[in-house]
Structures are given as C-alpha cells and as structure tokens.
Design an enzyme around this catalytic site. Structure first.
Site, PDB file in Angstrom:
ATOM      1  N   GLU A  96      -2.209   2.383  -1.208  1.00 49.12           N
ATOM      2  CA  GLU A  96      -2.900   3.512  -1.814  1.00 49.12           C
ATOM      3  C   GLU A  96      -3.480   3.070  -3.150  1.00 49.12           C
ATOM      4  O   GLU A  96      -2.750   2.650  -4.038  1.00 49.12           O
ATOM      5  CB  GLU A  96      -1.936   4.678  -2.010  1.00 49.12           C
ATOM      6  CG  GLU A  96      -1.341   5.159  -0.693  1.00 49.12           C
ATOM      7  CD  GLU A  96      -0.331   6.275  -0.886  1.00 49.12           C
ATOM      8  OE1 GLU A  96      -0.622   7.216  -1.647  1.00 49.12           O
ATOM      9  OE2 GLU A  96       0.746   6.175  -0.293  1.00 49.12           O
TER      10      GLU A  96
ATOM     11  N   ARG B 155       5.216  -3.667 -11.157  1.00 51.73           N
ATOM     12  CA  ARG B 155       6.644  -3.383 -10.990  1.00 51.73           C
ATOM     13  C   ARG B 155       6.955  -3.159  -9.512  1.00 51.73           C
ATOM     14  O   ARG B 155       6.067  -2.894  -8.710  1.00 51.73           O
ATOM     15  CB  ARG B 155       7.059  -2.153 -11.799  1.00 51.73           C
ATOM     16  CG  ARG B 155       6.381  -0.866 -11.329  1.00 51.73           C
ATOM     17  CD  ARG B 155       6.893   0.361 -12.078  1.00 51.73           C
ATOM     18  NE  ARG B 155       6.158   1.547 -11.716  1.00 51.73           N
ATOM     19  CZ  ARG B 155       6.418   2.314 -10.652  1.00 51.73           C
ATOM     20  NH1 ARG B 155       7.397   1.997  -9.825  1.00 51.73           N
ATOM     21  NH2 ARG B 155       5.702   3.400 -10.423  1.00 51.73           N
TER      22      ARG B 155
END
Length: 170
Positions: free
Chosen positions: A79, A104
């Site tokens: 996404e 991350r």
C-alpha cells in the site's frame, strides 16, 4: 537489503478502502501479481521512496508492505501513500514506484486507530526528510519514471490491463 533500490510498476486496484475512510491517509494498492514478485530479501515493514502516477510528476511516498496486523489481513499487500494531494482517485492508472529505504518493521496496534495514524504520520515525516539526501534525490529523476506507460493513452485489452513490469535496477 540488497534489493534496494527496488523499482516496480503496476495498475492501481481497489484495496480495502480503509486508508482514506478510517485513517484519512489514502493509499494506492498494487495487485497480487506485483506483491508476489517482491524479492525475498524485501521484508514486511514501512519503506520510503518515489512514486509517479501515469506520466505525472514524481512525488515522495511511503509504503507499507505486509499483513497489516491491526486489520488481521490474510494476504500480503503493498500500500503506497503518495505524499501529495490528488484531486481524484486514480484506480486503473499505472503507479510506478522506487523503494529507496526502510523505515521500520510492521507493528500491530491493539486498538487505538490514533496510535496507528500517529505512527503513519511519523513515517511520512521521516520519509520526507530522508528523501532530501542527495543519493535519494537523484532517483527522483531516474529514467524509470519517464518511461512509465500511460494507462489512459490507449484502451488496454483485458490481457494488457493485468500486466505489470517488475524491475530491480534497470
């Protein structure tokens, strides 16, 4: 991750409709064919880079690759949040992205949507800052973006509309 920068392109499909509606952070979703072709060393998590819709301008982006633990997805997704305000949706357009760095790992949020929104906004700010580095800025001008096919320039055949180009380097 030796596969970065990673270049990929595909048609924007309808996702779950959560990015805009629930989070106020619209995302463009790639079809499974693009997700399934990711190199093995690109793990789930949050990435940053550059994105271009059709033959438009190149903008900063942040991308989530993964299972979206908050929503308990059963299929991996990619996404992309393009850091730009578009006037309208661009479903069916060709999205070209270059992932240049990793922010991350994917995290689960037990409840509060606010915690997820805060994390995403922090990711966006980190992406904006990192993309100003000279080694990342140069990728904004990569010829990958100027070679992007336009989905609106011709009526695609059903076979053409499902095709995509996956590139690692050039």
């Amino acid at each position: 991750m030796k596969s970065l920068p990673y270049f990929c392109r595909g048609e924007v499909i309808r996702g779950f409709g959560r990015g805009s509606k629930e989070l106020g952070i619209p995302t463009a979703n790639f079809p499974d064919s693009v997700v399934d072709n990711l190199p093995a060393d690109i793990s789930t998590g949050i990435y940053y880079g550059w994105a271009c819709v059709g033959n438009g301008d190149v903008y900063k982006m942040v991308m989530s690759i993964g299972w979206n633990p908050y929503y308990k997805n059963t299929k991996k997704s990619m996404e992309t949040h393009v850091i730009h305000t578009f006037k309208e949706d661009f479903y069916g357009e060709i999205l070209s992205v270059v992932m240049v760095g990793y922010i991350r790992p994917e995290r689960s949020y037990d409840s509060l949507v606010e915690a997820l929104i805060t994390a995403i906004n922090n990711d966006i700010e980190e992406a904006k800052a990192k993309l100003e580095l000279p080694e990342h800025l140069k990728l904004r001008k990569d010829n990958f973006f100027t070679s992007a096919p336009s989905s609106s320039s011709a009526a695609p055949s059903p076979a053409a509309s499902t095709s995509q180009t996956i590139m690692n380097g050039h």
